[in-house]
Every structure is written in C-alpha cells, then in structure tokens.
Design an enzyme around this catalytic site. Sequence first.
Site, PDB file in Angstrom:
ATOM      1  CG  ASN A 266      -4.055 -20.227  36.248  1.00  0.00           C
ATOM      2  OD1 ASN A 266      -3.674 -19.068  36.444  1.00  0.00           O
ATOM      3  ND2 ASN A 266      -3.212 -21.240  36.128  1.00  0.00           N
TER       4      ASN A 266
ATOM      5  CE  LYS B 158      -2.295 -21.593  32.579  1.00  0.00           C
ATOM      6  NZ  LYS B 158      -1.742 -22.709  31.840  1.00  0.00           N
TER       7      LYS B 158
ATOM      8  CG  HIS C 121       0.029 -23.900  37.596  1.00  0.00           C
ATOM      9  ND1 HIS C 121       0.794 -24.066  36.463  1.00  0.00           N
ATOM     10  CD2 HIS C 121      -1.262 -24.010  37.198  1.00  0.00           C
ATOM     11  CE1 HIS C 121       0.003 -24.263  35.423  1.00  0.00           C
ATOM     12  NE2 HIS C 121      -1.257 -24.231  35.842  1.00  0.00           N
TER      13      HIS C 121
ATOM     14  CD  GLU D 277       1.622 -22.667  33.078  1.00  0.00           C
ATOM     15  OE1 GLU D 277       1.252 -21.618  33.645  1.00  0.00           O
ATOM     16  OE2 GLU D 277       0.957 -23.223  32.180  1.00  0.00           O
TER      17      GLU D 277
ATOM     18  CD  GLU E 155      -3.867 -27.605  36.462  1.00  0.00           C
ATOM     19  OE1 GLU E 155      -4.754 -27.144  35.747  1.00  0.00           O
ATOM     20  OE2 GLU E 155      -2.866 -26.969  36.796  1.00  0.00           O
TER      21      GLU E 155
ATOM     22  N   GLY F 185      -2.438 -26.658  28.358  1.00  0.00           N
ATOM     23  CA  GLY F 185      -2.194 -25.764  27.225  1.00  0.00           C
ATOM     24  C   GLY F 185      -1.865 -26.478  25.930  1.00  0.00           C
TER      25      GLY F 185
ATOM     26  CB  SER G  99      -6.492 -29.440  27.076  1.00  0.00           C
ATOM     27  OG  SER G  99      -5.174 -29.025  26.778  1.00  0.00           O
TER      28      SER G  99
HETATM   29  P1  PGA Z   1      -5.260 -25.037  30.191  1.00  0.00           P
HETATM   30  O1  PGA Z   1      -4.437 -24.697  31.519  1.00  0.00           O
HETATM   31  O2  PGA Z   1      -6.704 -25.085  30.547  1.00  0.00           O
HETATM   32  O3  PGA Z   1      -4.916 -23.894  29.262  1.00  0.00           O
HETATM   33  O4  PGA Z   1      -4.749 -26.336  29.687  1.00  0.00           O
HETATM   34  C1  PGA Z   1      -4.790 -25.288  32.741  1.00  0.00           C
HETATM   35  C2  PGA Z   1      -3.897 -24.766  33.842  1.00  0.00           C
HETATM   36  O5  PGA Z   1      -2.714 -24.562  33.613  1.00  0.00           O
HETATM   37  O6  PGA Z   1      -4.356 -24.537  34.949  1.00  0.00           O
END
Ligand code: PGA
Length: 255
Positions: free
Chosen positions: A11, A13, A97, A99, A169, A175, A216
């Site tokens: 992803n 983003k 997601h 976010e 998640e 993140g 992460s």
């Molecule tokens: P990350 O993000 O691996 O940077 O923690 C995962 C995600 O948001 O899908």
Amino acid sequence: MTKRRSIVVANWKMFMGPSDGEHLAHNIVDICQSFSSVDVVICPPLVSLTKVGSVIEGTRIKLGAQNIFWEPDEGPFTGEVSAQMIAGWCEYVIVGHSERRQHFEETDDIVNKKVKAGLQHGLKVIICVGESLVENNAGDTKDIIEYQVRSAYQGVLPNDALQTVVAYEPIWAIGTGLASTPYAANRVCAKYVRGTLDRIFGYEVSQAIRIQYGGSINRNNISEFIVQVDIDGVLIGGSSLSADEFAAILHVIDR
Ligand code: PGA
C-alpha cells in the site's frame, strides 16, 4: 484443508507519483521474478496506476487501487472514481483502510457499500478492519472487529465473499513502528475475523478467505507473523516503499 496461498499487498498510500512509482515498480518486478508461492499486489496512488500497470503487465504481480467510491458505476461525484472505472485497470481494491475511516469519515455502512460496488464489478476486495489504541486498552477489540467484519459483509453472497481478503490492521500499529505481537494478531485473525466469517458464511468459505495482518511489518518481524496459522499474508505500508526492504520481506514469506 489446503494451505491458503500467501498474499502480500504493498500500500503505497500518497507516495510514489507516476515517475517514482514506475521506477519502484521496475525494481519490484526484478525482485519478484524468483517468487512463486506468494501473490504480490501493488496499490499505487490513482495517478500512477497506468504507469505501474504497464511495468507489471505480463508478470505475476497484480495491480490494486487504494479506494473506490460507493456508487458502483458513474455519476455527478466530483473527484471520485468508481469500481466500474477501476475494474479496467486493477484486479484488487483496498476498502475501509483506517486512514480513510479516520480522515474521510468512512463509516461501516460506507465501507459495506464500497465492498459491494467492488464485487459487482469483479474486483477482489481487500477489506481493512482494526481497533484503536483506546478500544484495545479498554478490552473492546473483539466487539469492534466482529462488528466491522459483520458490517462489511452485510448483503454479500458466499460466492462473492470468496473474492475478498480481510486485512486486520490495529490502528495503533500502523506507521508507528509498534507492531502487534504475532500471537495477539493471530488470535484476532482466527477468532474474531475468521470466527465471524464462519458464523456468516459457514466453515468452507471462512476457511478459504485469506486474512492478512498489517501494521509496522518489516524485514525483522515478518518471520514471526507469517508462520501464524491464521495470518495468510501482510498489508505493508512504509516497508513497501523501498525495493530492498520489500524484497527482504518477500524472501522470508516465499521460503
Ligand atoms: P505500515 O502501514 O506498514 O506503514 O504500518 C500499513 C498500512 O497502513 O496498510
């Protein structure tokens, strides 16, 4: 039961515009030539879909979008893109997601509409669920995850459910560099995600749907997650933006 095939989703983003995305995609294609036991999906930002799509064409890597609008076809929705439009380019789409739930106020109802819009146009839908830190600390993870899973699949037929992937998640792990523990993540995937799918669709369908962990993931912690029985792959944000890091993760999974 046959082992579910691993699926790794990158992803990107809001990183990697067309030229950076094209460059990274070339590197990932080189890396992926040797991997055979894992499905790899790249989800670039919308503007990079065509460039990345042409780089990975003819390889085993699949293309995915990070979002779609809930109206499945077309209409006066400025700035939005529909499942029908995405279906020409992509095989996968990420829906729900955290976010998007957080910054764009996507409710469980909206997520459900997007899931159905994607399925209607033949997309494979990656459905994200996850609890916040406050919810986790309060011991509400079970209730939150089961509710999100039930809502996302409202009105979805068993055959269509087979075209979905669930990504668990935990929001506090995305993140932050602070991954969940493999044991805790597997427990959520097994009991709350697969358990709920079992109650909705029955044993066979629930066993066939792949469930990912995300949050992460990096080259150091992947080996502990991927051996967990109910973790069938990972959704990767930050670590998918470096070809080296992504390759190191895929190496471990493909073993
Ligand atoms: P990350 O993000 O691996 O940077 O923690 C995962 C995600 O948001 O899908």
